[in-house]
Design an enzyme around this catalytic site. Structure first.
Site, short mmCIF file in Angstrom:
data_model
loop_
_atom_site.label_atom_id
_atom_site.label_comp_id
_atom_site.label_asym_id
_atom_site.label_seq_id
_atom_site.Cartn_x
_atom_site.Cartn_y
_atom_site.Cartn_z
N TYR A 187 -16.08 -4.27 4.10
CA TYR A 187 -14.63 -4.30 4.32
C TYR A 187 -14.82 -4.41 5.87
N GLY B 113 0.75 -1.51 -0.56
CA GLY B 113 0.42 -0.42 -0.22
C GLY B 113 0.61 1.37 -0.27
N ILE B 114 2.53 1.26 -0.53
CA ILE B 114 3.23 2.09 -0.30
C ILE B 114 2.10 3.31 -1.36
N GLU C 258 -13.39 0.70 11.77
CA GLU C 258 -14.51 0.33 10.48
C GLU C 258 -14.91 -0.83 10.90
N GLN D 143 -2.31 6.79 0.48
CA GLN D 143 -2.24 7.89 1.25
C GLN D 143 -0.91 7.36 2.48
N ALA E 33 -4.93 -2.43 0.25
CA ALA E 33 -6.11 -2.82 0.76
C ALA E 33 -7.14 -2.38 -0.50
N LEU F 164 -1.21 -8.39 -3.22
CA LEU F 164 -1.83 -8.61 -2.10
C LEU F 164 -2.63 -10.36 -2.20
N LEU G 47 -0.22 -2.43 4.71
CA LEU G 47 -1.11 -1.14 4.63
C LEU G 47 -2.37 -1.45 3.26
N HIS H 190 -8.46 8.65 9.17
CA HIS H 190 -7.38 9.75 8.96
C HIS H 190 -6.73 10.34 7.92
N SER I 204 -9.91 0.20 0.28
CA SER I 204 -10.14 1.16 1.53
C SER I 204 -11.35 1.38 1.50
N SER J 184 -8.84 -1.41 11.77
CA SER J 184 -9.58 -0.13 11.20
C SER J 184 -10.87 0.30 12.09
P1 NAP Z 1 -5.56 3.77 0.34
O1 NAP Z 1 -5.23 5.01 -0.21
O2 NAP Z 1 -6.54 2.90 -0.37
O3 NAP Z 1 -4.49 3.04 -0.23
C1 NAP Z 1 -4.13 1.70 -0.80
C2 NAP Z 1 -3.22 0.88 -0.41
O4 NAP Z 1 -3.15 -0.31 -0.50
C3 NAP Z 1 -2.53 1.13 -1.93
O5 NAP Z 1 -1.27 1.61 -2.46
C4 NAP Z 1 -3.63 0.67 -3.51
O6 NAP Z 1 -2.43 0.36 -4.60
C5 NAP Z 1 -3.18 -0.45 -2.10
N1 NAP Z 1 -3.78 -1.83 -3.07
C6 NAP Z 1 -5.46 -2.12 -3.81
N2 NAP Z 1 -5.72 -3.06 -3.86
C7 NAP Z 1 -4.05 -3.78 -3.30
C8 NAP Z 1 -3.86 -5.13 -3.64
N3 NAP Z 1 -4.71 -6.19 -4.54
N4 NAP Z 1 -2.07 -5.63 -3.82
C9 NAP Z 1 -1.49 -4.80 -3.37
N5 NAP Z 1 -1.63 -3.89 -2.93
C10 NAP Z 1 -3.47 -3.03 -3.54
O7 NAP Z 1 -5.34 3.84 1.87
P2 NAP Z 1 -4.92 4.44 2.89
O8 NAP Z 1 -6.53 5.42 3.52
O9 NAP Z 1 -3.86 4.78 2.17
O10 NAP Z 1 -5.06 3.95 3.97
C11 NAP Z 1 -4.11 1.97 4.21
C12 NAP Z 1 -4.27 1.52 5.10
O11 NAP Z 1 -4.81 1.44 6.56
C13 NAP Z 1 -5.03 0.13 4.26
O12 NAP Z 1 -5.25 -1.09 5.04
C14 NAP Z 1 -6.61 0.90 4.89
O13 NAP Z 1 -7.98 0.23 5.09
C15 NAP Z 1 -6.59 0.83 6.61
N6 NAP Z 1 -7.42 2.59 7.79
C16 NAP Z 1 -7.45 3.25 6.65
C17 NAP Z 1 -8.09 4.26 7.28
C18 NAP Z 1 -7.50 5.80 7.57
O14 NAP Z 1 -8.44 6.49 7.36
N7 NAP Z 1 -7.37 6.30 6.39
C19 NAP Z 1 -8.01 4.55 9.24
C20 NAP Z 1 -8.12 3.33 9.13
C21 NAP Z 1 -7.82 2.07 8.88
P3 NAP Z 1 -3.06 1.30 -5.57
O15 NAP Z 1 -2.52 3.41 -5.11
O16 NAP Z 1 -2.28 0.70 -6.71
O17 NAP Z 1 -4.51 1.85 -5.44
N1 GDD Z 2 -17.26 8.88 1.06
C1 GDD Z 2 -17.62 9.86 1.05
N2 GDD Z 2 -18.51 10.22 -0.52
N3 GDD Z 2 -18.85 9.14 1.83
C2 GDD Z 2 -19.74 9.85 2.37
C3 GDD Z 2 -20.24 10.82 0.96
C4 GDD Z 2 -19.29 11.25 -0.06
O1 GDD Z 2 -20.19 12.00 -0.64
N4 GDD Z 2 -21.49 11.67 1.86
C5 GDD Z 2 -20.80 11.43 3.19
N5 GDD Z 2 -20.53 10.50 3.16
C6 GDD Z 2 -19.95 9.67 4.86
C7 GDD Z 2 -20.65 7.82 4.71
O2 GDD Z 2 -21.39 8.03 4.30
C8 GDD Z 2 -19.88 8.16 5.22
O3 GDD Z 2 -20.19 8.25 6.63
C9 GDD Z 2 -18.43 9.59 5.93
O4 GDD Z 2 -19.04 10.41 5.10
C10 GDD Z 2 -16.97 8.63 6.41
O5 GDD Z 2 -16.81 8.39 4.85
P1 GDD Z 2 -15.35 8.33 3.90
O6 GDD Z 2 -14.71 9.78 3.87
O7 GDD Z 2 -16.26 7.04 2.68
O8 GDD Z 2 -15.01 7.49 4.70
P2 GDD Z 2 -15.33 5.73 5.97
O9 GDD Z 2 -15.21 6.35 7.29
O10 GDD Z 2 -15.95 5.65 5.17
O11 GDD Z 2 -14.23 4.72 5.81
C11 GDD Z 2 -12.96 5.71 5.68
O12 GDD Z 2 -12.62 4.98 6.93
C12 GDD Z 2 -12.10 3.73 7.93
C13 GDD Z 2 -12.27 4.09 9.60
O13 GDD Z 2 -13.20 4.21 9.78
C14 GDD Z 2 -11.81 4.25 5.08
O14 GDD Z 2 -10.34 5.47 5.02
C15 GDD Z 2 -11.49 3.08 5.58
O15 GDD Z 2 -10.49 2.47 4.77
C16 GDD Z 2 -11.54 3.35 7.24
O16 GDD Z 2 -11.49 2.16 8.06
#
Ligand code: NAP
Ligand code: GDD
Length: 355
Positions: A159, A9-10, A137, A13, A88, A65, A86, A189, A90, A135
Site C-alpha cells: 500500500y 472514493g465517495i 504510510e 469515510q 483506494a 479506478l 480518494l 484520521h 486503503s 498518505s
Molecule cells: P475508505 O473508507 O477505505 O474508502 C475507500 C474508498 O475507495 C471507498 O469509497 C471504496 O469504495 C473506494 N474504492 C476502493 N477500490 C476502488 C476501486 N477499484 N475503484 C473505485 N473506488 C474504489 O478510505 P478513507 O479512509 O476514506 O481514505 C480515503 C483515501 O485517503 C484513500 O485513498 C486512503 O488510502 C487515503 N488515506 C486515508 C487515511 C486515513 O487515515 N483514513 C490517511 C491517509 C490517506 P467501496 O465503498 O465500494 O469499497
Molecule cells: N487494522 C488493525 N487491526 N490494526 C491493528 C490491529 C488490528 O487488529 N492491532 C494493532 N494494529 C495496529 C497496526 O499494526 C498499525 O500499526 C496500527 O494499529 C494502525 O492500523 P490501522 O488502523 O489499520 O491503520 P494504518 O496506520 O495501518 O493505515 C491507515 O492510516 C494510513 C495513514 O497513515 C489507513 O487509513 C491507510 O489507508 C492510511 O494511508
C-alpha cells in the site's frame, strides 16, 4: 454557476465527509460507486434519501479506478472543476494479501485519474484542480521525527509503495503538464464513519459490544504502534483548502501528537466506564503485519501557515465521539437481537426479550 466536484472514493469515510462539506458550500457533487451485490452507500444515505439533493446537486455514477473508460466517461459527463482522488484499496494489512490489486488501484488507478484530468483540461481548455490522497504510510520506517513534506519516504507495505508511486506521478503531472495538482500527505484520521477493520474503530465497536454483552474480547495485533490520529471531518477541510490556493503544492495534514494503540485502548475503555482494558484485550499473530510502521508523527506547520488550517478535534474529543457513537450503535444492536415479534401485539411491534 455552482462549481462541479468529482470524487472517487465517495462511499468511503473521507469521501462521505468531503461530499457533506462540498454540498454545504453549494457545489454539485459527482461520485463514483462500484457495482456490488449489496448496498455500499450507507455513508451517503442522508444525501440519497434527500430529494432536495439527490440527482439535483448530488450524483452517483458507476465506475472503477481500474477501468479508464468509466473514469473518462464520467469526466465527459460531468465536466468537473475540482477532482478529488480518494478511491483506494486503503487497508495496509490487506495490501500484503493483495499486492497486485493494491498496485492496480492505488497506483495505476491514480495514473488513470491524472490522464483523464490532463486530457479533459486540454480538450476543454479550462483548468481542472486535482487532489491526490497521499498518505503518511509513505514515511513507513521513518527517517526523521516529526515528518514534514521534505522527509524521505521509506514505505513498508505494498500500500505504502503504491501511494509513493501515486504521489510522485501527481507531482510529475503537475510539473510536466502544468496541472493544478496537489497532494495531501494525510496522517491517520478517524471518525464514527471509519471502516470497522481499522484499529480505532475496531476498538470502539468492540467497547460498545462488550458493554452490551454482545462480545467478550477484543483481538488485536501490535499494540505498541504509535500513530498521529486526527478527525476525518477536519481533514477533508484541508483537502478543499489545497484546491483553493493559487498554486498547487503538497502538504502534511496531522495533529502533531501521537499515542500508541495501547493508549488509545486505555482512553476509550475508560471513557466507556470499562476499567482495566487489559481484561478484555487479547493479541493474536493474525493481526500483525509482515513489516510494521512503528510510529508516525506529522508536522502540520506548512498547512497551518499556508492554508490557515488547523485541527479542531483532539485525541480525547475523537475518542469521545467514536465511543459515544458505537455505544449507541451497540445498544440498538442489542435491542434488535433481543426483540422478538410478540403474539399479543401487532406483528410490526417488538418487545425486548430477556432470556
Ligand atoms: P475508505 O473508507 O477505505 O474508502 C475507500 C474508498 O475507495 C471507498 O469509497 C471504496 O469504495 C473506494 N474504492 C476502493 N477500490 C476502488 C476501486 N477499484 N475503484 C473505485 N473506488 C474504489 O478510505 P478513507 O479512509 O476514506 O481514505 C480515503 C483515501 O485517503 C484513500 O485513498 C486512503 O488510502 C487515503 N488515506 C486515508 C487515511 C486515513 O487515515 N483514513 C490517511 C491517509 C490517506 P467501496 O465503498 O465500494 O469499497
Ligand atoms: N487494522 C488493525 N487491526 N490494526 C491493528 C490491529 C488490528 O487488529 N492491532 C494493532 N494494529 C495496529 C497496526 O499494526 C498499525 O500499526 C496500527 O494499529 C494502525 O492500523 P490501522 O488502523 O489499520 O491503520 P494504518 O496506520 O495501518 O493505515 C491507515 O492510516 C494510513 C495513514 O497513515 C489507513 O487509513 C491507510 O489507508 C492510511 O494511508
Amino acid at each position: 454557476m455552482s462549481k462541479v466536484a468529482f470524487i472517487t472514493g465517495i462511499s468511503g469515510q473521507d469521501g462521505s465527509y468531503l461530499a457533506d462539506l462540498l454540498l454545504s458550500k453549494g457545489y454539485s457533487v459527482h461520485g463514483i460507486i462500484r457495482r456490488s451485490s449489496s448496498f455500499n452507500t450507507a455513508r451517503l444515505e442522508h444525501h440519497i434519501q434527500n430529494p432536495e439533493v439527490y440527482n439535483k446537486t448530488f450524483f452517483l455514477h458507476y465506475g472503477d479506478l481500474s477501468d479508464y473508460n468509466s473514469i473518462y466517461n464520467i469526466f465527459e459527463k460531468t465536466n468537473p472543476d475540482e477532482v478529488y482522488n480518494l478511491g483506494a484499496q486503503s487497508h495496509v494489512k490487506v495490501s500484503f494479501d493483495m499486492p497486485v490489486y493494491t498496485g492496480q488501484i492505488d497506483g495505476i488507478g491514480t495514473l488513470h485519474m491524472l490522464e483523464a484530468t490532463k486530457e479533459h483540461q486540454y480538450r476543454l481548455g479550462k483548468q481542472i484542480r486535482y487532489y491526490q490522497a497521499s498518505s503518511s504510510e509513505m514515511y513507513g520506517k521513518v527517517q526523521e521525527v516529526p515528518q514534514t513534506e521534505n522527509t524521505k519516504f521509506y514505505p513498508r507495505s505494498p500500500y505504502g509503495c503504491a501511494k509513493v508511486y501515486g504521489h510522485h506521478l501527481t507531482i510529475n503531472y503537475r510539473e510536466s503538464y502544468d496541472l493544478h495538482a496537489s497532494c495531501g500527505i494525510l496522517f491517520n484520521h478517524e471518525s464514527p464513519r471509519r471502516g470497522e477493520t481499522f484499529v480505532t474503530r475496531k476498538i470502539t465497536r468492540a467497547i460498545g459490544r462488550i458493554y452490551q454483552g454482545l462480545q467478550k474480547n477484543l483481538v488485536l495485533g501490535n499494540m505498541d504502534a504509535l500513530r498521529d490520529w486526527g478527525y476525518a471531518g477536519d481533514y477533508v477541510e484541508a483537502m478543499w483548502l489545497m484546491l483553493q490556493q493559487d498554486t498547487p503544492d503538497d502538504y502534511v495534514v496531522a495533529t502533531g501528537n501521537m499515542i500508541s494503540v495501547r493508549e488509545f485502548c486505555e482512553k476509550a475503555f475508560s471513557y466507556a466506564g470499562l476499567k482495566n482494558y487489559e481484561q478484555y484485550v487479547v493479541t493474536d499473530e493474525r493481526y500483525f503485519r509482515p513489516a510494521e510502521v512503528d510510529q508516525l508523527l506529522g508536522n502540520p506547520e506548512k498547512a497551518k501557515r499556508q492554508l490557515g488550517w488547523k485541527p479542531k478535534v483532539d485525541i480525547d474529543g475523537l475518542v469521545r465521539m467514536m465511543v459515544d457513537h458505537d455505544m449507541e450503535l451497540a445498544r440498538k444492536e442489542f435491542m434488535i437481537k433481543h426483540m422478538t415479534p410478540t403474539k399479543q401485539h401487532n406483528h410490526s411491534k417488538y418487545e425486548i426479550h430477556h432470556s
